[in-house]
Scaffold this motif. Structure first.
Motif, mmCIF file in Angstrom:
data_model
loop_
_atom_site.group_PDB
_atom_site.id
_atom_site.type_symbol
_atom_site.label_atom_id
_atom_site.label_comp_id
_atom_site.label_asym_id
_atom_site.label_seq_id
_atom_site.Cartn_x
_atom_site.Cartn_y
_atom_site.Cartn_z
ATOM 1 N N LEU A 1 0.811 -1.209 -0.036
ATOM 2 C CA LEU A 1 0.076 0.135 -0.056
ATOM 3 C C LEU A 1 0.728 1.180 -0.060
ATOM 4 C CD1 LEU A 1 -2.530 -1.179 2.644
ATOM 5 C CD2 LEU A 1 -3.021 -1.123 0.020
ATOM 6 N N PRO A 2 0.321 2.594 -0.228
ATOM 7 C CA PRO A 2 1.256 3.642 -0.216
ATOM 8 C C PRO A 2 1.946 3.896 0.966
ATOM 9 C CG PRO A 2 -0.791 4.150 -1.433
ATOM 10 C CD PRO A 2 -0.983 2.720 -0.825
ATOM 11 N N ASN A 3 1.551 3.307 2.170
ATOM 12 C CA ASN A 3 2.041 3.605 3.403
ATOM 13 C C ASN A 3 3.165 2.587 3.706
ATOM 14 O OD1 ASN A 3 0.712 1.609 4.357
ATOM 15 N ND2 ASN A 3 -0.549 2.646 5.419
ATOM 16 N N GLY A 4 3.499 1.775 2.726
ATOM 17 C CA GLY A 4 4.319 0.498 2.860
ATOM 18 C C GLY A 4 3.934 -0.570 3.289
ATOM 19 N N THR A 5 2.515 -0.690 3.944
ATOM 20 C CA THR A 5 1.849 -2.029 4.253
ATOM 21 C C THR A 5 2.073 -3.067 3.141
ATOM 22 O OG1 THR A 5 0.835 -0.887 5.987
ATOM 23 C CG2 THR A 5 -0.138 -3.245 5.425
ATOM 24 N N LYS A 6 2.464 -4.286 3.503
ATOM 25 C CA LYS A 6 2.269 -5.122 2.404
ATOM 26 C C LYS A 6 1.197 -5.691 2.059
ATOM 27 C CE LYS A 6 6.677 -5.441 1.625
ATOM 28 N NZ LYS A 6 7.470 -4.942 0.527
ATOM 29 N N MET A 7 0.835 -5.848 0.798
ATOM 30 C CA MET A 7 -0.514 -6.334 0.208
ATOM 31 C C MET A 7 -0.345 -6.172 -1.248
ATOM 32 S SD MET A 7 -4.422 -4.725 0.668
ATOM 33 C CE MET A 7 -5.601 -5.158 -0.027
ATOM 34 N N LYS A 8 -0.768 -7.085 -1.747
ATOM 35 C CA LYS A 8 -0.928 -7.397 -3.148
ATOM 36 C C LYS A 8 -2.007 -6.449 -3.603
ATOM 37 C CE LYS A 8 1.133 -11.781 -4.412
ATOM 38 N NZ LYS A 8 0.930 -13.040 -5.090
ATOM 39 N N CYS A 9 -1.777 -5.472 -4.649
ATOM 40 C CA CYS A 9 -2.955 -4.462 -4.905
ATOM 41 C C CYS A 9 -2.371 -3.769 -6.377
ATOM 42 C CB CYS A 9 -3.017 -3.436 -3.976
ATOM 43 S SG CYS A 9 -1.408 -2.473 -3.367
ATOM 44 N N TYR A 10 -3.302 -2.847 -6.722
ATOM 45 C CA TYR A 10 -3.079 -2.126 -7.927
ATOM 46 C C TYR A 10 -3.186 -0.519 -7.529
ATOM 47 C CZ TYR A 10 -3.940 -6.654 -9.931
ATOM 48 O OH TYR A 10 -3.839 -8.148 -10.109
ATOM 49 N N TRP A 11 -2.194 0.138 -8.002
ATOM 50 C CA TRP A 11 -2.155 1.681 -8.082
ATOM 51 C C TRP A 11 -2.737 2.072 -9.335
ATOM 52 C CZ3 TRP A 11 2.828 3.484 -4.826
ATOM 53 C CH2 TRP A 11 2.784 2.863 -3.706
ATOM 54 N N MET A 12 -3.582 3.279 -9.161
ATOM 55 C CA MET A 12 -4.084 3.668 -10.257
ATOM 56 C C MET A 12 -3.973 5.358 -10.258
ATOM 57 S SD MET A 12 -5.939 2.830 -13.005
ATOM 58 C CE MET A 12 -5.141 4.293 -13.896
ATOM 59 N N GLY A 13 -3.231 5.826 -11.185
ATOM 60 C CA GLY A 13 -3.114 7.368 -11.164
ATOM 61 C C GLY A 13 -4.249 7.857 -11.863
ATOM 62 N N LEU A 14 -4.997 8.845 -11.045
ATOM 63 C CA LEU A 14 -6.112 9.521 -11.556
ATOM 64 C C LEU A 14 -5.839 11.086 -11.796
ATOM 65 C CD1 LEU A 14 -9.060 8.039 -9.340
ATOM 66 C CD2 LEU A 14 -8.062 7.091 -11.444
ATOM 67 N N GLY A 15 -5.996 11.531 -13.062
ATOM 68 C CA GLY A 15 -5.429 12.802 -13.457
ATOM 69 C C GLY A 15 -6.584 13.714 -13.333
ATOM 70 N N GLY A 16 -7.871 13.426 -13.654
ATOM 71 C CA GLY A 16 -9.165 14.366 -13.461
ATOM 72 C C GLY A 16 -10.339 13.735 -12.880
ATOM 73 N N LYS A 17 -11.129 14.422 -12.254
ATOM 74 C CA LYS A 17 -12.245 13.804 -11.554
ATOM 75 C C LYS A 17 -13.377 13.560 -12.483
ATOM 76 C CE LYS A 17 -15.489 15.042 -7.757
ATOM 77 N NZ LYS A 17 -15.761 16.053 -6.661
ATOM 78 N N TYR A 18 -14.022 12.445 -12.406
ATOM 79 C CA TYR A 18 -15.190 11.836 -13.117
ATOM 80 C C TYR A 18 -16.490 12.904 -12.818
ATOM 81 C CZ TYR A 18 -18.591 8.985 -15.299
ATOM 82 O OH TYR A 18 -19.517 8.386 -16.219
ATOM 83 N N ALA A 19 -16.837 13.516 -13.759
ATOM 84 C CA ALA A 19 -17.986 14.432 -13.635
ATOM 85 C C ALA A 19 -19.117 13.764 -14.154
ATOM 86 C CB ALA A 19 -17.573 15.749 -14.127
ATOM 87 N N ARG A 20 -20.288 13.465 -13.433
ATOM 88 C CA ARG A 20 -21.599 13.220 -13.852
ATOM 89 C C ARG A 20 -22.542 14.110 -13.743
ATOM 90 N NH1 ARG A 20 -21.926 7.175 -11.324
ATOM 91 N NH2 ARG A 20 -20.759 8.236 -9.736
ATOM 92 N N PRO A 21 -23.426 14.133 -14.684
ATOM 93 C CA PRO A 21 -23.889 13.407 -15.592
ATOM 94 C C PRO A 21 -23.121 13.711 -17.049
ATOM 95 C CG PRO A 21 -25.681 14.890 -15.702
ATOM 96 C CD PRO A 21 -24.655 15.205 -14.527
ATOM 97 N N PHE A 22 -22.504 14.796 -17.068
ATOM 98 C CA PHE A 22 -21.743 15.122 -18.440
ATOM 99 C C PHE A 22 -20.263 15.236 -17.953
ATOM 100 C CE2 PHE A 22 -19.787 18.271 -20.982
ATOM 101 C CZ PHE A 22 -20.321 17.607 -22.394
ATOM 102 N N SER A 23 -19.539 14.470 -19.006
ATOM 103 C CA SER A 23 -17.951 14.700 -19.018
ATOM 104 C C SER A 23 -17.516 15.153 -20.537
ATOM 105 C CB SER A 23 -17.219 13.444 -18.504
ATOM 106 O OG SER A 23 -15.838 13.421 -18.844
ATOM 107 N N LEU A 24 -16.692 16.330 -20.338
ATOM 108 C CA LEU A 24 -16.489 16.693 -21.652
ATOM 109 C C LEU A 24 -15.326 15.786 -22.351
ATOM 110 C CD1 LEU A 24 -16.119 19.036 -23.972
ATOM 111 C CD2 LEU A 24 -14.436 19.992 -22.560
ATOM 112 N N LEU A 25 -14.262 15.143 -21.527
ATOM 113 C CA LEU A 25 -13.537 14.311 -22.156
ATOM 114 C C LEU A 25 -14.218 13.149 -22.906
ATOM 115 C CD1 LEU A 25 -11.042 14.290 -19.476
ATOM 116 C CD2 LEU A 25 -10.686 15.427 -21.815
#
Length: 211
Positions: free
Chosen positions: A79-103
């Motif tokens: 985990l980001p704090n160093g705790t051992k655990m199999k996981c997946y890190w996902m970088g998010l560059g922008g907030k998901y806006a609902r109901p409309f997303s320009l991207l």
């Protein structure tokens, strides 16, 4: 795609390219699953799973909807704090806006994208988009474990950035410290925050995560 053998008698030529999946919305990062049975593919605000045994995209996404638009995904053993655990890190560059997303609206309209970029300087387009960035952590079953968010509220961990001039600066409350995160890399006692746009490299201490 998949590369089959090598052309030119094995002297550096190119092999055959086979399309394994298509019509993937905003295809981005790819990671091999921890068990080695599938590929996890970032698609907009979702993470798809491609089964390597059947060579087919699974109908049910690994993650249906993330809190933001995805960039790179990494299979990690901590985990980001160093705790051992199999996981997946996902970088998010922008907030998901609902109901409309320009991207999402312009993703399948290259003519509209070209028109916007021709009329408005790229840097101005970037500056007009609300700043928000995060690191989302998912377990091996696609369940959200934690999200480290920088939305300018000052509630996230403080960061230290180094610009192109080599000078360090501390970011503070009221601004998004490090927008446009693409991935996070742990090195020693720090997490380094990388970006596809920022002219600097930022880092935070692992010990400060979650505080």
């Amino acid at each position: 795609y998949r590369r089959e053998g090598s052309g030119g008698g094995g002297h550096g030529g190119y092999g055959e390219v086979e399309v394994l999946a298509e019509n993937i919305y905003m295809a981005n990062g790819v990671a091999l699953s921890h068990d080695g049975t599938s590929l996890l593919i970032v698609s907009g605000v979702s993470i798809l799973r491609y089964d390597l045994a059947s060579n087919q995209m699974e109908e049910t996404p690994f993650v249906q909807v993330m809190p933001g638009t995805g960039d790179n995904i990494k299979a990690m053993d901590q985990l980001p704090n160093g705790t051992k655990m199999k996981c997946y890190w996902m970088g998010l560059g922008g907030k998901y806006a609902r109901p409309f997303s320009l991207l999402k609206f312009i993703a399948d309209k290259p003519w509209l994208t070209s028109l916007i970029l021709a009329a408005v300087p790229y840097r101005m387009v970037i500056e007009l988009i609300p700043k928000w960035t995060a690191l989302a952590v998912y377990d091996e079953r696609g369940r959200l474990v934690e999200t480290l968010i920088d939305d300018g509220s000052g509630s996230s961990s403080s960061s230290e950035a180094t610009g192109g001039d080599g000078k360090k600066k501390k970011e503070g409350k009221g601004t998004v410290d490090v927008p446009w995160i693409s991935e996070v890399e742990p090195v020693g006692d720090y997490l380094y925050l990388m970006s596809w746009y920022n002219p600097f490299l930022a880092r935070i201490k692992k010990s400060s995560v979650g505080k």
